[in-house]
Design a protein around this motif. Sequence first.
Motif, short mmCIF file in Angstrom:
data_model
loop_
_atom_site.label_atom_id
_atom_site.label_comp_id
_atom_site.label_asym_id
_atom_site.label_seq_id
_atom_site.Cartn_x
_atom_site.Cartn_y
_atom_site.Cartn_z
N VAL A 61 1.03 -1.09 0.11
CA VAL A 61 -0.13 -0.15 -0.20
C VAL A 61 0.80 1.23 -0.04
N ILE A 62 0.32 2.13 -0.69
CA ILE A 62 1.02 3.49 -0.67
C ILE A 62 0.16 4.56 -0.53
N VAL A 63 0.42 5.22 0.83
CA VAL A 63 -0.50 6.43 1.34
C VAL A 63 0.18 7.83 0.74
N LEU A 64 -0.86 8.42 0.15
CA LEU A 64 -0.11 9.68 -0.42
C LEU A 64 -0.96 10.94 0.61
N ALA A 65 -0.17 11.31 1.49
CA ALA A 65 -0.36 12.31 2.44
C ALA A 65 0.15 13.65 2.37
N VAL A 66 0.27 14.04 0.91
CA VAL A 66 0.93 15.51 0.88
C VAL A 66 -0.33 16.47 0.42
N LYS A 67 -0.02 17.49 0.61
CA LYS A 67 -0.97 18.68 0.24
C LYS A 67 -1.50 18.65 -1.16
N PRO A 68 -2.65 18.86 -1.44
CA PRO A 68 -3.23 18.74 -2.74
C PRO A 68 -2.35 19.73 -3.64
N GLN A 69 -1.69 20.86 -3.45
CA GLN A 69 -1.09 21.73 -4.17
C GLN A 69 -0.03 21.10 -4.80
N ALA A 70 0.73 20.17 -3.90
CA ALA A 70 2.04 19.57 -4.17
C ALA A 70 1.93 18.30 -4.92
N MET A 71 0.71 17.93 -5.12
CA MET A 71 0.48 16.45 -5.63
C MET A 71 1.06 16.12 -7.00
N SER A 72 0.66 17.09 -7.61
CA SER A 72 1.26 17.08 -9.21
C SER A 72 2.80 16.80 -9.27
N ALA A 73 3.47 17.47 -8.35
CA ALA A 73 5.13 17.47 -8.31
C ALA A 73 5.59 16.30 -7.68
N VAL A 74 4.69 15.43 -6.70
CA VAL A 74 5.16 14.26 -6.08
C VAL A 74 4.79 13.04 -6.63
N VAL A 75 3.43 12.80 -7.25
CA VAL A 75 3.02 11.54 -7.51
C VAL A 75 3.97 10.90 -8.74
N GLY A 76 4.43 11.43 -9.45
CA GLY A 76 5.14 10.95 -11.02
C GLY A 76 6.34 10.04 -10.22
N ALA A 77 6.91 10.04 -9.01
CA ALA A 77 8.05 9.47 -8.58
C ALA A 77 7.61 8.00 -8.12
N TYR A 78 6.18 7.82 -8.16
CA TYR A 78 5.65 6.74 -7.76
C TYR A 78 4.99 5.89 -8.70
N THR A 79 4.95 6.31 -10.02
CA THR A 79 4.41 5.50 -10.84
C THR A 79 5.14 3.88 -11.31
N LYS A 80 6.28 3.80 -10.91
CA LYS A 80 6.79 2.68 -11.12
C LYS A 80 6.13 1.46 -10.15
N PHE A 81 5.43 2.03 -9.10
CA PHE A 81 4.61 0.95 -8.32
C PHE A 81 3.37 0.70 -8.41
N ALA A 82 2.97 1.33 -9.69
CA ALA A 82 1.62 1.22 -10.17
C ALA A 82 1.32 -0.27 -10.73
N GLN A 83 1.18 -1.21 -9.98
CA GLN A 83 1.10 -2.50 -10.42
C GLN A 83 -0.32 -3.01 -9.79
#
Length: 273
Positions: free
Chosen positions: A69-91
């Motif tokens: 499980v990956i829990v994304l708990a960053v501010k909404p305004q920062a999500m676009s800059a953060v989420v790309g680093a975790y695409t490799k886990f999108a299985q």
Amino acid sequence: MAEKLKRPLLLVGCGKMGGAMLEGWLASGITAAGVFVVEPFGADAFASRPGVTVVPSADELPADLSPQVIVLAVKPQAMSAVVGAYTKFAQPDCLFISVAAGTTIGFFETHLGIDASIVRAMPNTPAAVGQGITVICPNAKASAQQIAEADALLQAVGETATIDDEALMDAVTGVSGSGPAYVFLMIECMAKAGVDAGLPEDLAARLALQTVAGAGHLARQSDDAPDQLRRNVTSPNGTTQAALDVLMADDGLQPLMTKAVAAAAKRGRELAG
């Protein structure tokens, strides 16, 4: 106790909400397989906890990490800059849970891929003392087992509810996500009113805080609905009735609260773009 995760949990962002959830998970033992935390601005309090590894960026995570499980708990305004680093886990066997207000499932499907398993969640800050409530909304790719995993993780910090219509999440945000601030403001206002009525400031603050806390506990424990509890304490033509005549007037508390929740829900839709 809920079934423990078999693989590590990855928490991205460990501010007040992320930290509150992490405390609950560690206390429940659900994350016995280990927790990795990505937090560039702190989380020092967790770095020495058994089973917890804190790193400042996604680049410093182990190359062979396979989170359940990956829990994304960053501010909404920062999500676009953060989420790309975790695409490799999108299985298919990795569940993403977002607790960012106003950030839609569609946003994550765009960035992680349409096959990603995603649960959008809206917790609130009483999670810090295990008294939160979180509403979850899964996408079509999240399996029944993954939805159960999300529910178990979020029950570690309070109650949960599940909805299928994501459009309701903005109203959820307006009622429960932002709601604790309304209650805190009510405590402030009651205390200020007490001071204006002649009470010492410390006594007024104590009376307001314990009255709100006690009334909430009574409402939770009682078999009576809130409207009946209100009637129980209201004598005809008494002091409480005099106050309620103000609060329940046409321009009283209800229209003000309705307007406040609508404003919060509107802002949630704006954040979604």
